[in-house]
Motif scaffolding. Structure first.
Motif, PDB file in Angstrom:
ATOM      1  N   LEU A 335      -0.386  -5.634   1.620  1.00  0.00           N
ATOM      2  CA  LEU A 335       0.076  -4.863   2.772  1.00  0.00           C
ATOM      3  C   LEU A 335       1.471  -4.281   2.524  1.00  0.00           C
ATOM      4  CD1 LEU A 335      -0.378  -3.855   5.631  1.00  0.00           C
ATOM      5  CD2 LEU A 335       0.417  -6.072   6.490  1.00  0.00           C
ATOM      6  N   GLY A 336       2.352  -5.080   1.931  1.00  0.00           N
ATOM      7  CA  GLY A 336       3.700  -4.594   1.650  1.00  0.00           C
ATOM      8  C   GLY A 336       3.700  -3.419   0.690  1.00  0.00           C
ATOM      9  N   LYS A 337       2.897  -3.498  -0.360  1.00  0.00           N
ATOM     10  CA  LYS A 337       2.808  -2.400  -1.320  1.00  0.00           C
ATOM     11  C   LYS A 337       2.209  -1.152  -0.667  1.00  0.00           C
ATOM     12  CE  LYS A 337       2.463  -5.178  -5.552  1.00  0.00           C
ATOM     13  NZ  LYS A 337       1.601  -5.545  -6.698  1.00  0.00           N
ATOM     14  N   PHE A 338       1.216  -1.342   0.175  1.00  0.00           N
ATOM     15  CA  PHE A 338       0.594  -0.214   0.864  1.00  0.00           C
ATOM     16  C   PHE A 338       1.612   0.494   1.764  1.00  0.00           C
ATOM     17  CE2 PHE A 338      -2.184   1.196   4.555  1.00  0.00           C
ATOM     18  CZ  PHE A 338      -2.635   2.349   3.921  1.00  0.00           C
ATOM     19  N   ILE A 339       2.377  -0.273   2.520  1.00  0.00           N
ATOM     20  CA  ILE A 339       3.372   0.317   3.418  1.00  0.00           C
ATOM     21  C   ILE A 339       4.440   1.068   2.626  1.00  0.00           C
ATOM     22  CG2 ILE A 339       5.158  -0.186   5.124  1.00  0.00           C
ATOM     23  CD1 ILE A 339       3.461  -2.603   5.994  1.00  0.00           C
ATOM     24  N   LYS A 340       4.914   0.465   1.535  1.00  0.00           N
ATOM     25  CA  LYS A 340       5.926   1.135   0.718  1.00  0.00           C
ATOM     26  C   LYS A 340       5.384   2.472   0.214  1.00  0.00           C
ATOM     27  CE  LYS A 340       9.560   1.904  -1.861  1.00  0.00           C
ATOM     28  NZ  LYS A 340       9.915   1.122  -3.047  1.00  0.00           N
ATOM     29  N   TYR A 341       4.110   2.495  -0.177  1.00  0.00           N
ATOM     30  CA  TYR A 341       3.530   3.755  -0.656  1.00  0.00           C
ATOM     31  C   TYR A 341       3.533   4.818   0.437  1.00  0.00           C
ATOM     32  CZ  TYR A 341       0.338   7.406  -1.846  1.00  0.00           C
ATOM     33  OH  TYR A 341      -0.181   8.655  -2.048  1.00  0.00           O
TER      34      TYR A 341
END
Length: 541
Positions: A335-341
Motif C-alpha cells: 500500500l505504501g509503495k502504491f501511494i508513493k507512485y
C-alpha cells in the motif's frame, strides 16, 4: 577393444541444460516472495485514475485490486474490514440519514471497533454534467448552464430543453422541446454527495424544498428522474441511443471516455467554464483543509477567478493507521509503495484521464499518511520549500507540480474562457463564424481544434494535432479531452514506475517448469538420446 560413445547426444544434453538454466541465473536477487496483494473499493468518481495506477504498478509486481462500487459501499467495506483501503469523495459521516430516512453513524461504528485510519488526497477533478441533446439530428456540444438552472433540472422544476431558464443561458441555441431526463445514482455515491453539497451551499432555496436533508450520498429519485448504478451506469444511460434528452452528473473522465460533451457551468464571475485540469486547479486554490486533510469547499464554489470551474473537489483514500484485523506489514509495504507512485509519477497522467494533478501541499498530506501505515517504506523527504521545488525534488517525486518549470494555472496569464467545448471539441457558441443552420452553435471541429475565446472575440483555432476529437488548451497545449490514441477508456501501462527496486519475480509455475525441463535434459529421455547416437553410428577405436 571397441568402445561406443555418444558424443552428439552428450553435447545436446549439455546445450539444453545450459539454455534452460539461463532464466534461473538471470533472475534478480530480490526477495523470494513478492509483496502481499491488497484490495480496495469505493469511489467510481476516482475509478479511472485508481485503476490506471493499479495497472501501472502491476509492471513492478505490486498486486493492487480495486472494486469501483461507490463511495458509500467503499466506506462500509472498510468499516467491515473487507478491504485494505477505501476511496471516497466524502469522509466518514456522523449522523447520516439515507433516502429511506434510516439514520446511521459511521464515526461511532469506527470508534466502537477501535479502527485506526487516515485520509489522504488521491486525485482532484470536476463534477461535470454530461448530456445528450440534439437539434435537428445534430449533437449539441456547447451547452451552458448556471447553478440555478442545474438545480431546477435535477429537482424536476425544469422539464424540457427549451425552458426559459436554459434559453437564457444559451441565447444562440435554437433549443428543442425535448423532454429532460435527469439521470442520478441509484447507489450511495460520493459524486451525489459532492453535487448535493454544492446545491445545498449555492442554491439552498431550490434544493432544500426538494430534499430537506441537504447533502446526501443517495440522490432522491422523483418524477422523470432515472436512477442507475455507478458512474458507468449513469454515463452509459446518457450515451445510449435511448438517452436523447438525458443529463447526468459524473466525473469528467466518463464523458471523455465516451466522447460526449459536458456543459460549461457558470461561476460567480459570470463566466461559463469547462472542467479542464487548469480550471479545477484554479478553483481549488480556495480550498481550505481540516487537520485530517479533509476539504472545506465553500470558497471553491465562490472562487472569483473567472477561469475557475465551481464544482471542483478532491477525492480521499482511507488507509489503515495500525496493524488491525487482516491488515499487516506485508500489505502495508504494498500500500505504501502504491501511494508513493500515484502521489508522484501517477499524477502526470491526471490531465489525460480527466483530472488535475495534486499540488505539493496535498502530496505532503499523502506522505504523512504513508508514515502511519505499518510496514510502508519511508516515502522520503518533501521539498524544503513546497512553493519552489527543485530539480532534485522532482527527480525524487516526478509529480508535474514538483517540476521547477511548472507554472501553476492560477499564475498563468488570464485569458478569456472558452465558452464551450467539452469532450470531442466544439467551436465557440458565439464565434466569428456564427451559428450554423441547425443551431448547434458552430461548425464541426477538426481534430486538434480548440474552442475559441469567450464573448465572440475569436473563432475556433487550430491547435496541435493530437488525434481525432481532441480539445486542446490553447494557453498550455494540454489535451483537455480526447486525442490520445490509447484513450482513457481502459488502463494502459505507463511503463516505468517507481513502485519497487526490482522487476517482478516470475510466477511459481515458471520455476517448476524450468526445473522439470532441466531435469529431463540432464537425466531423462535416454531413448531419444540413444536414437540420436545410433543415427551417427558408433565411434570405434
Amino acid at each position: 577393444m571397441t568402445r561406443t560413445t555418444r558424443l552428439p547426444a552428450l553435447l545436446l544434453r549439455v546445450a539444453i541444460a545450459s539454455v534452460l538454466a539461463v532464466p534461473l541465473l538471470v533472475l534478480p536477487s530480490g526477495t523470494a516472495s513478492a509483496a502481499a496483494g491488497i484490495h480496495g473499493s469505493g469511489s467510481t468518481w476516482s475509478s479511472p485514475a485508481t485503476m490506471q495506477w493499479s495497472a501501472d504498478v502491476a509492471a513492478r509486481g505490486l498486486a493492487v485490486d480495486y472494486t469501483p462500487n461507490g463511495s458509500t459501499a467503499g466506506r462500509n467495506d472498510f468499516m467491515s474490514h473487507l478491504v485494505d483501503f477505501a476511496v471516497s469523495e466524502i469522509p466518514f459521516q456522523g449522523n447520516y440519514v439515507d433516502r429511506a430516512g434510516q439514520a446511521t453513524n459511521e464515526l461511532a461504528r469506527l470508534q466502537n471497533d477501535n479502527t485506526k485510519f487516515k485520509y489522504l488526497p488521491i486525485v482532484a477533478g470536476g463534477t461535470s454534467f454530461m448530456y445528450n441533446l440534439k437539434i435537428r439530428g445534430q449533437q449539441v456540444r456547447n451547452l451552458q448552464l448556471s447553478p440555478r438552472t442545474i438545480a431546477g433540472i435535477f429537482t424536476n422544476q425544469i422539464r424540457v430543453w427549451n425552458d426559459k431558464a436554459i434559453k437564457d443561458d444559451n441565447p444562440a441555441l435554437s433549443l428543442p422541446a425535448t423532454p429532460i431526463t435527469p439521470v442520478v445514482r441509484s447507489d450511495g455515491s460520493g459524486t451525489s454527495a459532492q453535487f448535493t453539497a454544492f446545491l445545498t451551499n449555492q442554491v439552498n432555496d431550490i434544493w432544500r424544498p426538494f430534499f430537506p436533508g441537504g447533502m446526501t450520498s443517495e440522490f432522491p429519485v422523483k418524477g422523470a428522474t432515472k436512477a442507475q448504478a455507478g458512474s458507468e451506469g449513469v454515463a452509459n444511460y446518457v450515451a445510449a441511443g435511448y438517452g436523447e434528452g438525458a443529463i447526468t452528473y459524473v466525473e469528467t473522465a466518463y464523458a471523455i471516455q465516451r466522447q460526449f460533451p459536458v456543459a460549461s457551468v457558470k461561476n460567480v464571475a459570470g463566466v461559463y467554464t469547462q472542467p479542464s485540469s487548469d480550471a479545477v486547479s484554479i478553483a481549488l486554490t480556495k480550498a481550505r483543509l481540516n487537520p485530517d486533510s479533509t476539504q472545506i469547499l465553500d470558497d471553491v464554489y465562490t472562487n472569483p477567478d473567472k477561469r475557475a470551474y465551481p464544482i471542483s473537489s478532491y477525492s480521499y483514500m482511507i488507509v489503515p493507521a495500525a496493524k488491525q484485523f487482516s491488515f499487516d506489514e506485508s500489505k502495508g509495504e504494498t500500500l505504501g509503495k502504491f501511494i508513493k507512485y500515484f502521489l508522484c509519477a501517477g499524477q502526470g497522467q491526471a490531465p489525460r484521464l480527466g483530472y488535475s494533478p495534486l499540488p505539493p501541499k496535498l502530496v505532503g498530506f499523502g506522505y504523512d499518511a504513508i508514515k502511519s501505515i505499518p510496514g510502508a517504506p519511508d516515502p522520503g523527504a518533501l521539498p524544503a520549500n513546497l512553493d519552489k521545488p527543485t530539480k532534485a525534488d522532482h527527480d525524487a517525486c516526478p509529480n508535474p507540480t514538483f517540476d521547477p518549470a511548472w507554472v501553476p494555472p492560477e499564475q498563468k496569464q488570464q485569458q478569456q474562457q472558452p465558452q464551450q467545448g467539452g469532450p470531442g471539441g466544439s467551436n465557440n457558441q458565439n464565434n466569428n463564424n456564427g451559428t450554423n443552420n441547425n443551431g448547434t452553435g458552430g461548425n464541426t471541429p477538426k481534430p486538434g481544434d480548440t474552442p475559441g475565446a469567450g464573448g465572440g472575440a475569436t473563432g475556433g483555432t487550430q491547435g496541435p494535432d493530437t488525434g481525432g476529437g481532441a480539445t486542446v488548451d490553447q494557453g498550455t497545449g494540454e489535451v483537455v479531452a480526447g486525442g490520445d490514441k490509447s484513450g482513457p477508456a481502459g488502463p494502459v501501462s505507463a511503463g516505468s514506475v517507481e513502485a519497487g527496486d526490482s522487476p517482478p519475480l516470475p510466477p511459481v509455475w515458471f520455476y517448476a517448469l524450468t526445473l522439470v525441463c532441466l531435469t529431463a535434459a540432464v537425466f531423462g529421455a535416454p531413448f531419444l538420446y540413444s536414437r540420436l547416437g545410433r543415427g551417427r553410428g558408433p565411434d570405434v577405436r
